[in-house]
Design a protein around this motif. Structure first.
Motif, PDB file in Angstrom:
ATOM      1  N   THR A 379     -33.318 -14.902 -13.306  1.00 32.43           N
ATOM      2  CA  THR A 379     -32.152 -15.553 -13.916  1.00 32.43           C
ATOM      3  C   THR A 379     -31.656 -14.627 -15.017  1.00 32.43           C
ATOM      4  OG1 THR A 379     -33.348 -16.692 -15.657  1.00 32.43           O
ATOM      5  CG2 THR A 379     -33.213 -17.811 -13.548  1.00 32.43           C
ATOM      6  N   TYR A 380     -30.348 -14.426 -15.075  1.00 31.46           N
ATOM      7  CA  TYR A 380     -29.811 -13.513 -16.087  1.00 31.46           C
ATOM      8  C   TYR A 380     -29.643 -14.200 -17.439  1.00 31.46           C
ATOM      9  CZ  TYR A 380     -29.004  -9.479 -13.105  1.00 31.46           C
ATOM     10  OH  TYR A 380     -29.182  -8.376 -12.311  1.00 31.46           O
ATOM     11  N   PHE A 381     -29.569 -15.531 -17.402  1.00 29.45           N
ATOM     12  CA  PHE A 381     -29.524 -16.274 -18.663  1.00 29.45           C
ATOM     13  C   PHE A 381     -30.771 -17.137 -18.720  1.00 29.45           C
ATOM     14  CE2 PHE A 381     -25.162 -15.291 -17.739  1.00 29.45           C
ATOM     15  CZ  PHE A 381     -24.672 -14.904 -18.969  1.00 29.45           C
ATOM     16  N   SER A 382     -31.377 -17.204 -19.893  1.00 30.09           N
ATOM     17  CA  SER A 382     -32.479 -18.150 -20.004  1.00 30.09           C
ATOM     18  C   SER A 382     -31.843 -19.548 -19.969  1.00 30.09           C
ATOM     19  CB  SER A 382     -33.246 -17.912 -21.306  1.00 30.09           C
ATOM     20  OG  SER A 382     -32.739 -18.684 -22.323  1.00 30.09           O
ATOM     21  N   LEU A 383     -32.625 -20.590 -19.925  1.00 38.59           N
ATOM     22  CA  LEU A 383     -32.002 -21.918 -19.989  1.00 38.59           C
ATOM     23  C   LEU A 383     -31.280 -22.035 -21.332  1.00 38.59           C
ATOM     24  CD1 LEU A 383     -34.837 -24.179 -18.530  1.00 38.59           C
ATOM     25  CD2 LEU A 383     -32.761 -23.396 -17.401  1.00 38.59           C
ATOM     26  N   ILE A 406     -28.983 -16.877 -23.838  1.00 37.95           N
ATOM     27  CA  ILE A 406     -29.633 -15.572 -24.026  1.00 37.95           C
ATOM     28  C   ILE A 406     -29.377 -14.759 -22.761  1.00 37.95           C
ATOM     29  CG2 ILE A 406     -31.800 -14.407 -24.638  1.00 37.95           C
ATOM     30  CD1 ILE A 406     -31.247 -16.682 -26.592  1.00 37.95           C
ATOM     31  N   PHE A 407     -28.694 -13.622 -22.923  1.00 32.57           N
ATOM     32  CA  PHE A 407     -28.368 -12.780 -21.770  1.00 32.57           C
ATOM     33  C   PHE A 407     -29.493 -11.751 -21.599  1.00 32.57           C
ATOM     34  CE2 PHE A 407     -25.842  -9.132 -19.948  1.00 32.57           C
ATOM     35  CZ  PHE A 407     -25.690  -9.700 -18.698  1.00 32.57           C
ATOM     36  N   LEU A 408     -30.375 -12.026 -20.636  1.00 31.41           N
ATOM     37  CA  LEU A 408     -31.619 -11.261 -20.522  1.00 31.41           C
ATOM     38  C   LEU A 408     -31.437  -9.770 -20.184  1.00 31.41           C
ATOM     39  CD1 LEU A 408     -33.774 -14.017 -18.757  1.00 31.41           C
ATOM     40  CD2 LEU A 408     -33.649 -13.482 -21.187  1.00 31.41           C
ATOM     41  N   PRO A 409     -30.511  -9.398 -19.263  1.00 31.42           N
ATOM     42  CA  PRO A 409     -30.376  -7.961 -18.981  1.00 31.42           C
ATOM     43  C   PRO A 409     -29.866  -7.165 -20.178  1.00 31.42           C
ATOM     44  CG  PRO A 409     -29.325  -9.282 -17.274  1.00 31.42           C
ATOM     45  CD  PRO A 409     -29.664 -10.209 -18.394  1.00 31.42           C
ATOM     46  N   PRO A 448     -38.254 -11.985 -19.016  1.00 30.85           N
ATOM     47  CA  PRO A 448     -37.733 -12.689 -17.833  1.00 30.85           C
ATOM     48  C   PRO A 448     -38.086 -14.168 -17.823  1.00 30.85           C
ATOM     49  CG  PRO A 448     -39.613 -11.297 -17.258  1.00 30.85           C
ATOM     50  CD  PRO A 448     -39.252 -10.960 -18.664  1.00 30.85           C
ATOM     51  N   PHE A 449     -39.089 -14.569 -18.594  1.00 31.23           N
ATOM     52  CA  PHE A 449     -39.478 -15.987 -18.648  1.00 31.23           C
ATOM     53  C   PHE A 449     -39.050 -16.623 -19.968  1.00 31.23           C
ATOM     54  CE2 PHE A 449     -42.412 -13.864 -15.769  1.00 31.23           C
ATOM     55  CZ  PHE A 449     -42.412 -14.712 -14.669  1.00 31.23           C
ATOM     56  N   GLY A 450     -38.150 -15.976 -20.690  1.00 32.34           N
ATOM     57  CA  GLY A 450     -37.792 -16.470 -22.005  1.00 32.34           C
ATOM     58  C   GLY A 450     -38.933 -16.171 -22.981  1.00 32.34           C
ATOM     59  N   MET A 451     -38.847 -16.710 -24.174  1.00 27.95           N
ATOM     60  CA  MET A 451     -39.924 -16.524 -25.147  1.00 27.95           C
ATOM     61  C   MET A 451     -39.881 -17.664 -26.164  1.00 27.95           C
ATOM     62  SD  MET A 451     -38.455 -13.441 -27.542  1.00 27.95           S
ATOM     63  CE  MET A 451     -39.362 -13.895 -29.019  1.00 27.95           C
ATOM     64  N   PHE A 496     -27.606 -19.972  -8.567  1.00 26.00           N
ATOM     65  CA  PHE A 496     -28.680 -20.539  -9.384  1.00 26.00           C
ATOM     66  C   PHE A 496     -29.511 -19.403  -9.978  1.00 26.00           C
ATOM     67  CE2 PHE A 496     -33.078 -22.451  -9.710  1.00 26.00           C
ATOM     68  CZ  PHE A 496     -32.836 -23.069 -10.924  1.00 26.00           C
ATOM     69  N   THR A 497     -30.104 -18.538  -9.106  1.00 26.76           N
ATOM     70  CA  THR A 497     -30.686 -17.287  -9.595  1.00 26.76           C
ATOM     71  C   THR A 497     -29.722 -16.160  -9.195  1.00 26.76           C
ATOM     72  OG1 THR A 497     -31.849 -17.096  -7.517  1.00 26.76           O
ATOM     73  CG2 THR A 497     -33.094 -18.024  -9.354  1.00 26.76           C
ATOM     74  N   VAL A 498     -30.026 -14.935  -9.651  1.00 28.91           N
ATOM     75  CA  VAL A 498     -29.173 -13.817  -9.241  1.00 28.91           C
ATOM     76  C   VAL A 498     -29.802 -13.146  -8.025  1.00 28.91           C
ATOM     77  CG1 VAL A 498     -28.124 -11.643  -9.931  1.00 28.91           C
ATOM     78  CG2 VAL A 498     -28.325 -13.501 -11.579  1.00 28.91           C
ATOM     79  N   VAL A 499     -29.190 -13.389  -6.866  1.00 30.26           N
ATOM     80  CA  VAL A 499     -29.744 -12.894  -5.602  1.00 30.26           C
ATOM     81  C   VAL A 499     -28.898 -11.722  -5.100  1.00 30.26           C
ATOM     82  CG1 VAL A 499     -30.766 -15.083  -4.873  1.00 30.26           C
ATOM     83  CG2 VAL A 499     -28.385 -14.608  -4.318  1.00 30.26           C
ATOM     84  N   MET A 500     -29.343 -11.110  -3.998  1.00 25.15           N
ATOM     85  CA  MET A 500     -28.555 -10.024  -3.420  1.00 25.15           C
ATOM     86  C   MET A 500     -27.281 -10.600  -2.812  1.00 25.15           C
ATOM     87  SD  MET A 500     -31.295  -7.606  -1.580  1.00 25.15           S
ATOM     88  CE  MET A 500     -31.728  -6.102  -2.393  1.00 25.15           C
ATOM     89  N   LYS A 501     -26.168  -9.912  -3.050  1.00 28.23           N
ATOM     90  CA  LYS A 501     -24.885 -10.432  -2.587  1.00 28.23           C
ATOM     91  C   LYS A 501     -24.906 -10.594  -1.065  1.00 28.23           C
ATOM     92  CE  LYS A 501     -20.026  -9.568  -3.239  1.00 28.23           C
ATOM     93  NZ  LYS A 501     -19.056  -8.653  -3.844  1.00 28.23           N
ATOM     94  N   ASN A 502     -25.417  -9.575  -0.377  1.00 24.97           N
ATOM     95  CA  ASN A 502     -25.602  -9.695   1.072  1.00 24.97           C
ATOM     96  C   ASN A 502     -27.083  -9.938   1.308  1.00 24.97           C
ATOM     97  OD1 ASN A 502     -22.864  -9.049   1.792  1.00 24.97           O
ATOM     98  ND2 ASN A 502     -23.347  -7.017   1.016  1.00 24.97           N
TER      99      ASN A 502
END
Ligand code: HEM
Length: 512
Positions: A379-383, A406-409, A448-451, A496-502
């Motif tokens: 997920t690119y944003f934490s909750l 929180i923008f994780l990347p 990646p799991f927040g903190m 919901f999560t960031v998956v591969m576009k294709n």
């Protein structure tokens, strides 16, 4: 994570924007001026329109929300405000600021914002670990989940569920490959395997594939209706969304009707020990039947139990499967990674099946998974967080009704923290050139799991699942690209999560 995706708005955007935006803007603007609001020193952000704020700019951009945010950072800095209708969104993308918010001021930033009406229904008015306000309900529910399901001892007890799911995964991959000239879908199968594990941990009753697929379909339908709508940001438009509201209730009822029989089956098995020979010795449900929640006298209702079980299933399914999809993509892109993984597995376990206990003896596998979670946080944003009282960050005001994202990347791709962050390079960890504490205790370099207080309670279980699934998939099959001549397309999309576009399809060859 409940950030707006432009795709979820686009069907409505054309319909409403021109006709209503300005009329309604004017009306609400007049209202809001009457009530008078204190001038806040909010972080900078793109100028927006009265009332609608930046809502339509985001929608009209045609970009996934994370991409829109990525492009704002160089312009406005590491803390940005977006006005999304009646919601103020504050996005933090810098390691030091995130550390200050979630660690130094952790207690203040540990709450969640108010829900939109759909989420209020599906969370039983914030009666879940992830949605609860920072306080007694959250403490009770989280303690129950962590101590009774996710502790190291408990995790060990569910080893057989994982072994069974891994065998099922291998069988499914073999069958799909046999029917499709060696080609398989990666995400779908990984998703199914992890879902099987979580289902069996959650309900403790045996289910056939048909039932598993039924529950899975239902969970996907729930995620679709949870997608934010325009009226979540502009409640004045809610009269135009009565059809969608009706649909929300239909799906909620369908969710209850699907899951309550499983709950009742387990209740009967516990009340009459020995009556159901397939019943597992322990499940998440058992902990929920009589969970003590501070400030409440009664046990959770069936509807609340449905909600808590769904949280358990949703939290760990797509996130874990997404990690596997990116892992396979990276192995196909760089076959040396796959060869090194396979060699390490063979050296560690010889001819026997790789097991979760072997994982700690495999430093290269650990490095690959860590790099995976750095480069492709599922997920690119934490909750979304919220403050418990008005706060300050970087000299700006953070009001209590703001959604703090929180923008994780922004952290794990930061060239100030990482050498060559664009490159997928497990050797950065394997050779010890770089390191990071993924729990964020020693600093926020990749989280990646927040903190902090709200860190993902499933962290340990999720990392076991990713390591085990990847190891087993590499042990059983050689993975190559499909179509063979094409390069792997690493474009991303939000689902919901960031998956591969294709969605990744790969060719598998059973190892000799
Ligand atoms: C690779 C897999 C996973 C990833 C990347 C992931 C990521 C996250 C993130 C980023 C958060 C938000 C933290 C915050 O608010 O700052 C979170 C929260 C949460 N996750 Fe996970 N998660 C994963 C697997 C799981 C699993 C397996 C479970 C449990 C079955 C789970 C249950 C939860 C719950 C209940 C919360 C809410 C915690 C709270 O609000 O106190 N997650 N997760």
């Amino acid at each position: 994570m409940d950030s707006l995706s432009s795709s979820s708005l686009s069907p409505y955007y054309h319909l409403f924007f021109t006709a209503f935006a300005f009329i309604i803007s004017g009306l609400i603007f007049a209202f809001s001026r009457k009530s008078g609001s204190k001038k806040l020193n909010l972080p900078p952000g793109p100028p927006g329109y009265p009332v609608v704020g930046n809502l339509f700019q985001v929608a009209r951009s045609g970009k996934p929300f994370f991409q829109y945010v990525r492009e704002l950072i160089p312009k406005y800095g590491p803390i940005v405000t977006l006005k999304m209708g009646t919601r103020t969104m504050i996005i933090i993308s810098d390691a030091d600021l995130v550390y200050e918010a979630l660690n130094t001021k952790g207690q203040i930033f540990a709450s969640r914002p108010r829900e939109n009406p759909t989420r209020t229904i599906f969370s039983c008015d914030k009666f879940t670990v992830n949605a609860a306000l920072y306080g007694a309900v959250w403490r009770s529910l989280r303690r129950n989940m962590v101590q009774n399901m996710l502790s190291a001892t408990r995790l060990k007890e569910f080893k057989s569920a994982r072994d069974l799911a891994m065998d099922k995964l291998v069988d499914r991959l073999k069958a799909e490959a046999a029917a499709n000239g060696g080609v398989v879908s990666v995400l779908k199968n990984a998703r199914f395997a992890v879902f099987c594990i979580l289902l069996s941990m959650c309900f403790g009753v045996e289910m056939d594939e048909k039932m598993i697929e039924k529950v899975d379909e239902m969970m996907k339908t729930v995620l679709i209706v949870l997608d934010p709508r325009l009226d979540d940001y502009l409640p004045i438009l809610s009269p135009f969304f009565s059809k969608q509201r009706k649909r929300v209730w239909e799906v909620r009822n369908q969710q209850i009707q699907t899951l309550v029989p499983l709950i009742e089956k387990r209740r009967r098995a516990i009340e009459n020990p020995g009556s159901d020979k397939t019943a597992a010795s322990f499940s998440y449900l058992d902990t929920l039947f009589d969970v003590k929640v501070e400030g409440r006298k009664s046990s959770p209702t069936n509807a609340e139990i449905v909600t808590l079980c769904s949280e358990f299933l949703n939290g760990g399914t797509d996130t874990t499967a997404t990690a596997i999809e990116w892992a396979v993509g990276r192995m196909i892109e760089n076959p040396t990674i796959q060869t090194r993984l396979y060699d390490e597995i063979r050296e560690t376990v010889g001819d026997r099946k790789v097991d979760e206990k072997d994982v700690e003896k495999m430093p290269y596998l650990n490095a690959v998974v860590k790099e995976l979670l750095r480069k492709h946080p599922p997920t690119y944003f934490s909750l979304t967080h919220a403050v418990t009282e008005p706060a300050k960050l970087a000299g700006y005001d953070i009001p209590t009704d703001a959604n703090v994202e929180i923008f994780l990347p922004g952290i794990s791709d930061d060239p100030k923290l990482w050498s060559n962050p664009e490159k997928f390079d497990p050797d950065r960890f394997f050779l010890g050139r770089e390191d990071a504490d993924i729990t964020g205790v020693k600093g926020a370099k990749m989280i990646p799991f927040g903190m902090g207080r709200r860190i993902c309670p499933g962290l340990n279980m999720a990392t076991v699942h990713v390591h085990l699934m990847l190891a087993r998939m590499v042990q059983e099959f050689g993975w190559s690209g499909y179509p063979e001549e094409g390069k792997v397309d690493f474009s991303e999309k939000l689902e919901f999560t960031v998956v591969m576009k294709n969605s990744l399809r790969a060719k598998i060859t059973p190892r000799a």
